[in-house]
Scaffold this active site. Structure first.
Site, PDB file in Angstrom:
ATOM      1  N   PRO A  60       0.817  -1.217   0.000  1.00  0.00           N
ATOM      2  CA  PRO A  60       0.000   0.000   0.000  1.00  0.00           C
ATOM      3  C   PRO A  60       0.849   1.264   0.000  1.00  0.00           C
ATOM      4  O   PRO A  60       0.333   2.366  -0.154  1.00  0.00           O
ATOM      5  CB  PRO A  60      -0.823  -0.117   1.290  1.00  0.00           C
ATOM      6  CG  PRO A  60      -0.120  -1.120   2.135  1.00  0.00           C
ATOM      7  CD  PRO A  60       0.627  -2.024   1.208  1.00  0.00           C
TER       8      PRO A  60
ATOM      9  N   ASP B 100     -11.119   1.257 -23.966  1.00  0.00           N
ATOM     10  CA  ASP B 100     -11.523   1.094 -22.567  1.00  0.00           C
ATOM     11  C   ASP B 100     -11.353   2.390 -21.775  1.00  0.00           C
ATOM     12  O   ASP B 100     -10.564   3.261 -22.153  1.00  0.00           O
ATOM     13  CB  ASP B 100     -10.641   0.032 -21.882  1.00  0.00           C
ATOM     14  CG  ASP B 100     -11.138  -1.386 -22.153  1.00  0.00           C
ATOM     15  OD1 ASP B 100     -12.315  -1.537 -22.488  1.00  0.00           O
ATOM     16  OD2 ASP B 100     -10.316  -2.308 -22.029  1.00  0.00           O
TER      17      ASP B 100
ATOM     18  N   ARG C  74      -4.171  -8.190 -20.443  1.00  0.00           N
ATOM     19  CA  ARG C  74      -5.145  -7.677 -21.422  1.00  0.00           C
ATOM     20  C   ARG C  74      -4.494  -6.827 -22.492  1.00  0.00           C
ATOM     21  O   ARG C  74      -5.015  -6.681 -23.583  1.00  0.00           O
ATOM     22  CB  ARG C  74      -6.192  -6.790 -20.724  1.00  0.00           C
ATOM     23  CG  ARG C  74      -7.133  -7.465 -19.808  1.00  0.00           C
ATOM     24  CD  ARG C  74      -7.940  -6.434 -19.047  1.00  0.00           C
ATOM     25  NE  ARG C  74      -8.714  -5.575 -19.941  1.00  0.00           N
ATOM     26  CZ  ARG C  74      -9.852  -5.940 -20.526  1.00  0.00           C
ATOM     27  NH1 ARG C  74     -10.345  -7.134 -20.299  1.00  0.00           N
ATOM     28  NH2 ARG C  74     -10.489  -5.115 -21.325  1.00  0.00           N
TER      29      ARG C  74
ATOM     30  N   GLU D 130       2.562  -7.908   8.621  1.00  0.00           N
ATOM     31  CA  GLU D 130       2.861  -6.467   8.602  1.00  0.00           C
ATOM     32  C   GLU D 130       3.650  -6.080   7.356  1.00  0.00           C
ATOM     33  O   GLU D 130       3.989  -4.914   7.154  1.00  0.00           O
ATOM     34  CB  GLU D 130       3.659  -6.066   9.850  1.00  0.00           C
ATOM     35  CG  GLU D 130       2.839  -6.067  11.124  1.00  0.00           C
ATOM     36  CD  GLU D 130       1.593  -5.191  11.035  1.00  0.00           C
ATOM     37  OE1 GLU D 130       1.652  -4.120  10.413  1.00  0.00           O
ATOM     38  OE2 GLU D 130       0.555  -5.597  11.583  1.00  0.00           O
TER      39      GLU D 130
HETATM   40  N1  SAM Z   1       1.667  -2.878   7.545  1.00  0.00           N
HETATM   41  C1  SAM Z   1       1.604  -2.587   6.140  1.00  0.00           C
HETATM   42  C2  SAM Z   1       1.492  -1.089   5.951  1.00  0.00           C
HETATM   43  O1  SAM Z   1       0.815  -0.449   6.744  1.00  0.00           O
HETATM   44  O2  SAM Z   1       2.023  -0.577   4.947  1.00  0.00           O
HETATM   45  C3  SAM Z   1       0.425  -3.289   5.496  1.00  0.00           C
HETATM   46  C4  SAM Z   1       0.587  -4.776   5.455  1.00  0.00           C
HETATM   47  S1  SAM Z   1      -0.757  -5.586   4.654  1.00  0.00           S
HETATM   48  C5  SAM Z   1      -1.759  -6.100   5.984  1.00  0.00           C
HETATM   49  C6  SAM Z   1      -0.060  -7.100   4.101  1.00  0.00           C
HETATM   50  C7  SAM Z   1       0.376  -7.124   2.653  1.00  0.00           C
HETATM   51  O3  SAM Z   1      -0.741  -6.922   1.800  1.00  0.00           O
HETATM   52  C8  SAM Z   1       1.373  -6.072   2.232  1.00  0.00           C
HETATM   53  O4  SAM Z   1       2.690  -6.446   2.564  1.00  0.00           O
HETATM   54  C9  SAM Z   1       1.165  -6.016   0.732  1.00  0.00           C
HETATM   55  O5  SAM Z   1       1.895  -7.011   0.052  1.00  0.00           O
HETATM   56  C10 SAM Z   1      -0.319  -6.307   0.602  1.00  0.00           C
HETATM   57  N2  SAM Z   1      -1.145  -5.119   0.374  1.00  0.00           N
HETATM   58  C11 SAM Z   1      -2.023  -4.580   1.243  1.00  0.00           C
HETATM   59  N3  SAM Z   1      -2.638  -3.511   0.733  1.00  0.00           N
HETATM   60  C12 SAM Z   1      -2.151  -3.362  -0.514  1.00  0.00           C
HETATM   61  C13 SAM Z   1      -2.394  -2.414  -1.547  1.00  0.00           C
HETATM   62  N4  SAM Z   1      -3.250  -1.411  -1.394  1.00  0.00           N
HETATM   63  N5  SAM Z   1      -1.716  -2.555  -2.711  1.00  0.00           N
HETATM   64  C14 SAM Z   1      -0.829  -3.552  -2.873  1.00  0.00           C
HETATM   65  N6  SAM Z   1      -0.561  -4.478  -1.926  1.00  0.00           N
HETATM   66  C15 SAM Z   1      -1.201  -4.382  -0.762  1.00  0.00           C
END
Ligand code: SAM
Length: 250
Positions: free
Chosen positions: A94, A174, A159, A121
């Site tokens: 994220p 698209d 795609r 995490e």
């Molecule tokens: N503690 C992290 C933070 O606050 O940045 C979030 C960890 S999340 C619970 C677990 C995993 O989900 C991340 O390591 C990532 O690989 C994935 N993930 C969660 N949200 C995402 C998003 N919006 N885009 C891409 N990957 C995401």
């Protein structure tokens, strides 16, 4: 026409079983059959060397949650892609750069990418610093793991590969391809519960239909995502039309 070499995706995850159902249906299944794309899914746990196959540990400094350990991730990625890895290694997080259609187009030009899915995490920071070459977020929200994000990237990129969609012009039409949302679509029946398909779409007049669709596309973008219009490639007449809508609204 499909390229003679498939674009290759190597996906690194703790949950490889998540991917299979999506890979065997619809466009991704066809793209794999056609040889447009090759997808290899690797279980990071297979690269652990301890008896209990441990992939996570408590965070230094305390606090809740677990962190994915660096050793199995480095071993998995380097075991498959070499040291240093011979393809970009993209961490789904994220905290990454926002995934857009432009990023999908950028990735579709590459012959090979690796997608690294976090859990808990997230990954030990040294993975991000010394193994990962790019970081992508699919939106400003937090998922439980990177698997859904990796599937989103895989789908959106596939795609765009040559020969994957039946209509080769489809990706260009698209939403987001040219900075606009797409026009509405209708199919048979012509009247459903008294709601009619717009007359213009049944007229057979391709010029009128194209003009109607363009105007609908502009209108939708203006109503729903006016932020996109600043970057869109519009004629002076189209800009004037939008200005008239704006004046009327006031
Ligand atoms: N503690 C992290 C933070 O606050 O940045 C979030 C960890 S999340 C619970 C677990 C995993 O989900 C991340 O390591 C990532 O690989 C994935 N993930 C969660 N949200 C995402 C998003 N919006 N885009 C891409 N990957 C995401």
């Amino acid at each position: 026409m499909t390229s003679p070499f498939p674009m290759r995706f190597d996906i690194f995850t703790l949950f490889p079983e998540v991917f299979q159902p999506y890979l065997v249906v619809s466009i991704l299944a066809r793209a794999r059959r056609q040889g447009a794309v090759e997808v290899q899914v690797h279980n990071i746990r297979d690269w652990t060397t301890d008896r209990h196959h441990v992939v996570d540990d408590e965070p230094y400094g305390g606090g809740g949650g677990m962190v994915m350990k660096p050793e199995p991730i480095f071993a998995a990625v380097e075991g498959v892609l070499g040291r240093p890895p011979r393809a970009p290694v993209i961490l789904l997080t994220p905290q990454g750069r926002p995934f857009t259609q432009a990023v999908a187009r950028e990735l579709a030009r590459l012959p090979h990418i690796a997608l690294l899915c976090g859990r808990y995490e997230g990954v030990d920071e040294r993975v991000r610093q010394h193994l990962v070459t790019d970081e992508i977020s699919i939106g400003d929200y937090v998922l439980t793991g990177g698997e859904l994000a990796a599937l989103v990237v895989l789908d959106a990129v596939t795609r765009l590969l040559p020969g994957v969609l039946g209509d080769p012009d489809a990706p260009a039409k698209d939403s987001h391809a040219a900075g606009l949302l797409e026009h509405p679509h209708y199919t048979r029946p012509p009247v459903f519960r008294g709601w009619e398909v717009p007359e213009v779409l049944r007229s057979g007049d391709h010029g009128r239909i194209a003009r109607w669709r363009r105007e609908q596309s502009l209108r939708r973008t203006w109503e729903r995502r006016p932020d996109l219009l600043a970057q869109a490639d519009l004629t002076p007449e189209e800009r004037a039309l939008i200005a008239r809508w704006q004046t009327k609204e006031r």
